[in-house]
Design a protein around this motif. Structure first.
Motif, PDB file in Angstrom:
ATOM      1  N   THR A 158       0.796  -1.237   0.000  1.00 27.14           N
ATOM      2  CA  THR A 158       0.000   0.000   0.000  1.00 27.14           C
ATOM      3  C   THR A 158       0.824   1.281   0.000  1.00 27.14           C
ATOM      4  O   THR A 158       0.265   2.351  -0.239  1.00 27.14           O
ATOM      5  CB  THR A 158      -0.904   0.058   1.257  1.00 27.14           C
ATOM      6  OG1 THR A 158      -0.080   0.245   2.411  1.00 27.14           O
ATOM      7  CG2 THR A 158      -1.764  -1.181   1.387  1.00 27.14           C
ATOM      8  N   GLU A 159       2.104   1.198   0.315  1.00 30.22           N
ATOM      9  CA  GLU A 159       2.976   2.368   0.473  1.00 30.22           C
ATOM     10  C   GLU A 159       2.579   3.243   1.684  1.00 30.22           C
ATOM     11  O   GLU A 159       3.177   4.279   1.911  1.00 30.22           O
ATOM     12  CB  GLU A 159       3.001   3.250  -0.785  1.00 30.22           C
ATOM     13  CG  GLU A 159       3.649   2.610  -1.985  1.00 30.22           C
ATOM     14  CD  GLU A 159       5.174   2.536  -1.879  1.00 30.22           C
ATOM     15  OE1 GLU A 159       5.780   3.359  -1.181  1.00 30.22           O
ATOM     16  OE2 GLU A 159       5.742   1.616  -2.500  1.00 30.22           O
ATOM     17  N   LYS A 160       1.597   2.820   2.465  1.00 30.29           N
ATOM     18  CA  LYS A 160       1.123   3.613   3.605  1.00 30.29           C
ATOM     19  C   LYS A 160       1.900   3.233   4.870  1.00 30.29           C
ATOM     20  O   LYS A 160       1.370   2.601   5.787  1.00 30.29           O
ATOM     21  CB  LYS A 160      -0.379   3.411   3.810  1.00 30.29           C
ATOM     22  CG  LYS A 160      -1.197   3.953   2.655  1.00 30.29           C
ATOM     23  CD  LYS A 160      -2.672   3.738   2.889  1.00 30.29           C
ATOM     24  CE  LYS A 160      -3.459   4.295   1.720  1.00 30.29           C
ATOM     25  NZ  LYS A 160      -4.902   4.071   1.888  1.00 30.29           N
ATOM     26  N   VAL A 161       3.159   3.621   4.898  1.00 29.66           N
ATOM     27  CA  VAL A 161       4.035   3.326   6.022  1.00 29.66           C
ATOM     28  C   VAL A 161       4.987   4.505   6.234  1.00 29.66           C
ATOM     29  O   VAL A 161       5.204   5.307   5.324  1.00 29.66           O
ATOM     30  CB  VAL A 161       4.852   2.032   5.793  1.00 29.66           C
ATOM     31  CG1 VAL A 161       3.954   0.813   5.762  1.00 29.66           C
ATOM     32  CG2 VAL A 161       5.668   2.120   4.514  1.00 29.66           C
ATOM     33  N   VAL A 162       5.517   4.585   7.419  1.00 28.12           N
ATOM     34  CA  VAL A 162       6.516   5.604   7.757  1.00 28.12           C
ATOM     35  C   VAL A 162       7.604   4.946   8.603  1.00 28.12           C
ATOM     36  O   VAL A 162       7.386   3.882   9.196  1.00 28.12           O
ATOM     37  CB  VAL A 162       5.892   6.786   8.543  1.00 28.12           C
ATOM     38  CG1 VAL A 162       4.896   7.546   7.686  1.00 28.12           C
ATOM     39  CG2 VAL A 162       5.228   6.306   9.831  1.00 28.12           C
ATOM     40  N   PRO A 163       8.769   5.575   8.698  1.00 29.45           N
ATOM     41  CA  PRO A 163       9.812   5.032   9.571  1.00 29.45           C
ATOM     42  C   PRO A 163       9.400   5.137  11.034  1.00 29.45           C
ATOM     43  O   PRO A 163       8.533   5.942  11.397  1.00 29.45           O
ATOM     44  CB  PRO A 163      11.022   5.926   9.302  1.00 29.45           C
ATOM     45  CG  PRO A 163      10.670   6.812   8.173  1.00 29.45           C
ATOM     46  CD  PRO A 163       9.199   6.773   7.998  1.00 29.45           C
ATOM     47  N   THR A 164      10.047   4.344  11.857  1.00 32.38           N
ATOM     48  CA  THR A 164       9.805   4.415  13.300  1.00 32.38           C
ATOM     49  C   THR A 164      11.076   4.002  14.026  1.00 32.38           C
ATOM     50  O   THR A 164      12.103   3.732  13.409  1.00 32.38           O
ATOM     51  CB  THR A 164       8.601   3.539  13.716  1.00 32.38           C
ATOM     52  OG1 THR A 164       8.231   3.865  15.063  1.00 32.38           O
ATOM     53  CG2 THR A 164       8.901   2.059  13.596  1.00 32.38           C
ATOM     54  N   TRP A 165      10.987   3.952  15.321  1.00 31.42           N
ATOM     55  CA  TRP A 165      12.098   3.507  16.155  1.00 31.42           C
ATOM     56  C   TRP A 165      11.553   2.482  17.122  1.00 31.42           C
ATOM     57  O   TRP A 165      10.534   2.720  17.776  1.00 31.42           O
ATOM     58  CB  TRP A 165      12.677   4.692  16.939  1.00 31.42           C
ATOM     59  CG  TRP A 165      14.127   4.476  17.264  1.00 31.42           C
ATOM     60  CD1 TRP A 165      14.642   3.801  18.341  1.00 31.42           C
ATOM     61  CD2 TRP A 165      15.238   4.929  16.513  1.00 31.42           C
ATOM     62  NE1 TRP A 165      16.009   3.813  18.298  1.00 31.42           N
ATOM     63  CE2 TRP A 165      16.403   4.504  17.171  1.00 31.42           C
ATOM     64  CE3 TRP A 165      15.381   5.644  15.329  1.00 31.42           C
ATOM     65  CZ2 TRP A 165      17.683   4.766  16.711  1.00 31.42           C
ATOM     66  CZ3 TRP A 165      16.648   5.912  14.870  1.00 31.42           C
ATOM     67  CH2 TRP A 165      17.778   5.478  15.561  1.00 31.42           C
ATOM     68  N   ASN A 166      12.193   1.335  17.211  1.00 30.10           N
ATOM     69  CA  ASN A 166      11.828   0.328  18.198  1.00 30.10           C
ATOM     70  C   ASN A 166      12.795   0.441  19.374  1.00 30.10           C
ATOM     71  O   ASN A 166      13.987   0.693  19.169  1.00 30.10           O
ATOM     72  CB  ASN A 166      11.877  -1.081  17.603  1.00 30.10           C
ATOM     73  CG  ASN A 166      10.633  -1.423  16.818  1.00 30.10           C
ATOM     74  OD1 ASN A 166       9.696  -0.643  16.754  1.00 30.10           O
ATOM     75  ND2 ASN A 166      10.620  -2.592  16.215  1.00 30.10           N
ATOM     76  N   TYR A 167      12.281   0.232  20.586  1.00 29.84           N
ATOM     77  CA  TYR A 167      13.139   0.378  21.763  1.00 29.84           C
ATOM     78  C   TYR A 167      12.490  -0.231  22.990  1.00 29.84           C
ATOM     79  O   TYR A 167      11.296  -0.530  23.009  1.00 29.84           O
ATOM     80  CB  TYR A 167      13.446   1.856  22.040  1.00 29.84           C
ATOM     81  CG  TYR A 167      12.218   2.710  22.269  1.00 29.84           C
ATOM     82  CD1 TYR A 167      11.700   2.901  23.550  1.00 29.84           C
ATOM     83  CD2 TYR A 167      11.578   3.314  21.203  1.00 29.84           C
ATOM     84  CE1 TYR A 167      10.571   3.682  23.760  1.00 29.84           C
ATOM     85  CE2 TYR A 167      10.449   4.104  21.404  1.00 29.84           C
ATOM     86  CZ  TYR A 167       9.958   4.281  22.678  1.00 29.84           C
ATOM     87  OH  TYR A 167       8.839   5.050  22.883  1.00 29.84           O
ATOM     88  N   VAL A 168      13.330  -0.394  24.002  1.00 28.09           N
ATOM     89  CA  VAL A 168      12.896  -0.846  25.319  1.00 28.09           C
ATOM     90  C   VAL A 168      13.331   0.230  26.309  1.00 28.09           C
ATOM     91  O   VAL A 168      14.470   0.709  26.253  1.00 28.09           O
ATOM     92  CB  VAL A 168      13.540  -2.200  25.681  1.00 28.09           C
ATOM     93  CG1 VAL A 168      13.182  -2.609  27.108  1.00 28.09           C
ATOM     94  CG2 VAL A 168      13.119  -3.274  24.688  1.00 28.09           C
TER      95      VAL A 168
END
Length: 193
Positions: free
Chosen positions: A95-105
């Protein structure tokens, strides 16, 4: 800390593991002069109190210990973290409906802070902290390896930190809110990076 329900970590063993795994924490206190933060190693004595007690030390020259805290202190512990590119998501191809993110604890520990100067208590905290970080080495260094008068002089240059924890907040943002195909893509992307 903002914690959406999908990312909430309230498992005490997971929280303690994050604290044990963190090599450095940030101690934050609110003061009349504004917030003050110091990066420092802390360890959690799980045998004290309901939630455990954090111990560490700051340099005597650090003004944080002289500024009366307003309310509880905050100790911030971070675990693994990584940038997540949209390229790893199956949803991007669909869909191209995505953005970058950050995963973390992350874990936030709250409690009243006590700063202390007694040599015996300082020696205990420094010894326990040293043992924690030296214990896995092939030839661990011990505080008792240094001359006693040298250690006594070093202790005069620090102030102990004790925080009986009254509350934890734990967050594990690990793409668990994404569809399974996206999670698989993130895991593969991280493993390859």
């Amino acid at each position: 800390m903002y914690i959406p329900p999908a990312f909430k970590d309230d498992d005490i063993e997971s929280i303690r593991a994050t604290i044990r795994g963190a090599r450095l924490a940030n101690l934050v206190t609110a003061t009349a002069d504004g917030p003050v933060a110091t990066p420092l190693p802390l360890f959690l004595d799980e045998s004290e109190g309901d939630h455990g007690v954090l111990y560490g030390h700051v340099a005597k020259a650090n003004p944080q210990w002289r500024l009366p805290p307003i309310g509880n202190a905050l100790a911030i512990f971070t675990g693994p973290d990584a940038y997540v590119t949209p390229s790893w998501y199956a949803t991007k191809r669909e869909t191209e409906k995505v953005v970058p993110t950050w995963n973390y604890v992350a874990v936030h520990a709250y409690g009243p802070v006590e700063f202390f100067h007694e040599a015996e208590r300082l020696l205990d905290a420094v010894t326990r902290l040293t043992n924690r970080h030296e214990g896995s080495r092939a030839k661990p260094w011990a505080v008792t390896d240094a001359p006693a008068d040298f250690i006594a002089a070093q202790l005069r240059g620090i102030v102990g930190v004790r925080i009986p924890v009254v509350r934890f907040e734990g967050k594990r943002k690990m793409s668990q809110n994404r569809p399974e195909a996206d999670r698989v893509g993130v895991a593969a992307g991280l493993a390859a990076s």
